[in-house]
Write an enzyme that holds these catalytic residues in place. Structure first.
Site, mmCIF file in Angstrom:
data_model
loop_
_atom_site.group_PDB
_atom_site.id
_atom_site.type_symbol
_atom_site.label_atom_id
_atom_site.label_comp_id
_atom_site.label_asym_id
_atom_site.label_seq_id
_atom_site.Cartn_x
_atom_site.Cartn_y
_atom_site.Cartn_z
ATOM 1 N N ASN A 2 -21.575 54.805 -35.551
ATOM 2 C CA ASN A 2 -21.810 53.420 -35.164
ATOM 3 C C ASN A 2 -22.869 52.842 -36.088
ATOM 4 O OD1 ASN A 2 -21.864 50.993 -33.802
ATOM 5 N ND2 ASN A 2 -23.265 51.723 -32.247
ATOM 6 N N HIS A 3 -22.547 51.728 -36.685
ATOM 7 C CA HIS A 3 -23.478 51.029 -37.558
ATOM 8 C C HIS A 3 -23.528 49.589 -37.109
ATOM 9 C CE1 HIS A 3 -22.148 54.504 -39.796
ATOM 10 N NE2 HIS A 3 -23.265 54.431 -40.486
ATOM 11 N N SER A 53 -15.312 47.072 -33.173
ATOM 12 C CA SER A 53 -15.479 45.811 -32.462
ATOM 13 C C SER A 53 -14.124 45.178 -32.191
ATOM 14 C CB SER A 53 -16.319 44.867 -33.330
ATOM 15 O OG SER A 53 -16.302 43.558 -32.828
ATOM 16 N N TYR A 66 -17.630 39.884 -41.082
ATOM 17 C CA TYR A 66 -17.768 40.972 -40.108
ATOM 18 C C TYR A 66 -16.387 41.479 -39.685
ATOM 19 C CZ TYR A 66 -19.284 43.364 -35.829
ATOM 20 O OH TYR A 66 -19.521 44.284 -34.849
ATOM 21 N N ALA A 69 -14.758 43.687 -42.338
ATOM 22 C CA ALA A 69 -15.288 45.050 -42.343
ATOM 23 C C ALA A 69 -14.712 45.865 -41.190
ATOM 24 C CB ALA A 69 -16.812 45.020 -42.266
ATOM 25 N N GLY A 99 -16.669 45.014 -27.080
ATOM 26 C CA GLY A 99 -17.012 43.596 -27.158
ATOM 27 C C GLY A 99 -18.511 43.434 -27.286
ATOM 28 N N ARG A 103 -27.423 43.618 -26.057
ATOM 29 C CA ARG A 103 -28.589 43.921 -26.885
ATOM 30 C C ARG A 103 -29.168 42.604 -27.389
ATOM 31 N NH1 ARG A 103 -24.598 46.749 -29.417
ATOM 32 N NH2 ARG A 103 -24.848 45.313 -31.156
ATOM 33 N N ALA A 104 -30.450 42.561 -27.584
ATOM 34 C CA ALA A 104 -31.104 41.336 -28.047
ATOM 35 C C ALA A 104 -30.573 40.915 -29.412
ATOM 36 C CB ALA A 104 -32.622 41.540 -28.116
#
Length: 175
Positions: A2-3, A53, A66, A69, A99, A103-104
């Site tokens: 996970n990146h 994603s 995004y 990728a 989805g 997270r901030a």
């Protein structure tokens, strides 16, 4: 694997250098890590868990670099899964389609662009762990994303309508 490379809105305000960085973080690093890990995984009959994603399955507005990728990830690991199967190599590849998570950094990246509610991170993590433990080929969290991915090819117009409902974009008034 996970990146996290953020997904600022669209291509128009993005330089080629910034897009190259996003591809490095969200695609090419996976290629490098996979090539290094695959010999050991082959020997141990191990598993690769790839966290991707929804935007790697269903393109939407304001996410083109995004999404590119993440689509590349889906293609790479889908093809690798077929190659390993044809060669009778017992390495499981679990592609996790997630989805927006709570997270901030994720919330900041889409502030003002989407109405989508963030999913609880611990529940998404549990779905990823379950998928890995069962060597599932795919994990979708929340589960309704699986339906959206199926709709992508079957009914493009309703899919487009659904995506527009999630966006927080207003049309500028005519001058």
């Amino acid at each position: 694997m996970n990146h996290l490379g953020t997904a600022p809105a669209g291509t128009r305000g993005r330089s080629a250098q910034a897009t190259r960085w996003l591809m490095q973080v969200n695609f090419l690093s996976y290629v490098q890590l996979t090539s290094l890990a695959l010999p050991s995984l082959t020997d141990s009959k191990g598993s690769l868990v790839v966290v991707s994603s929804l935007l790697g399955r269903v393109p939407t507005s304001f996410s083109s670099p995004y999404s590119a990728a993440k689509f590349a990830l889906d293609s790479l690991f889908g093809s690798l899964r077929r190659e390993l199967d044809v060669q009778d190599v017992n390495v499981a590849i679990t592609m996790c389609v997630l989805g927006l998570q709570d997270r901030a950094s994720a919330a900041e990246g889409v502030r003002g662009v989407t109405r989508a509610k963030a999913a609880p991170g611990p529940k998404a993590a549990l779905a990823v762990i379950r998928g890995s433990a069962t060597r599932a080929s795919g994990v979708f969290y929340p589960w309704r994303f699986h339906l959206l991915c199926l709709l992508r090819g079957w009914m493009p117009q309703p899919r487009a309508w659904f995506i527009r409902q999630e966006l927080n974009i207003t049309t500028p008034a005519a001058a």
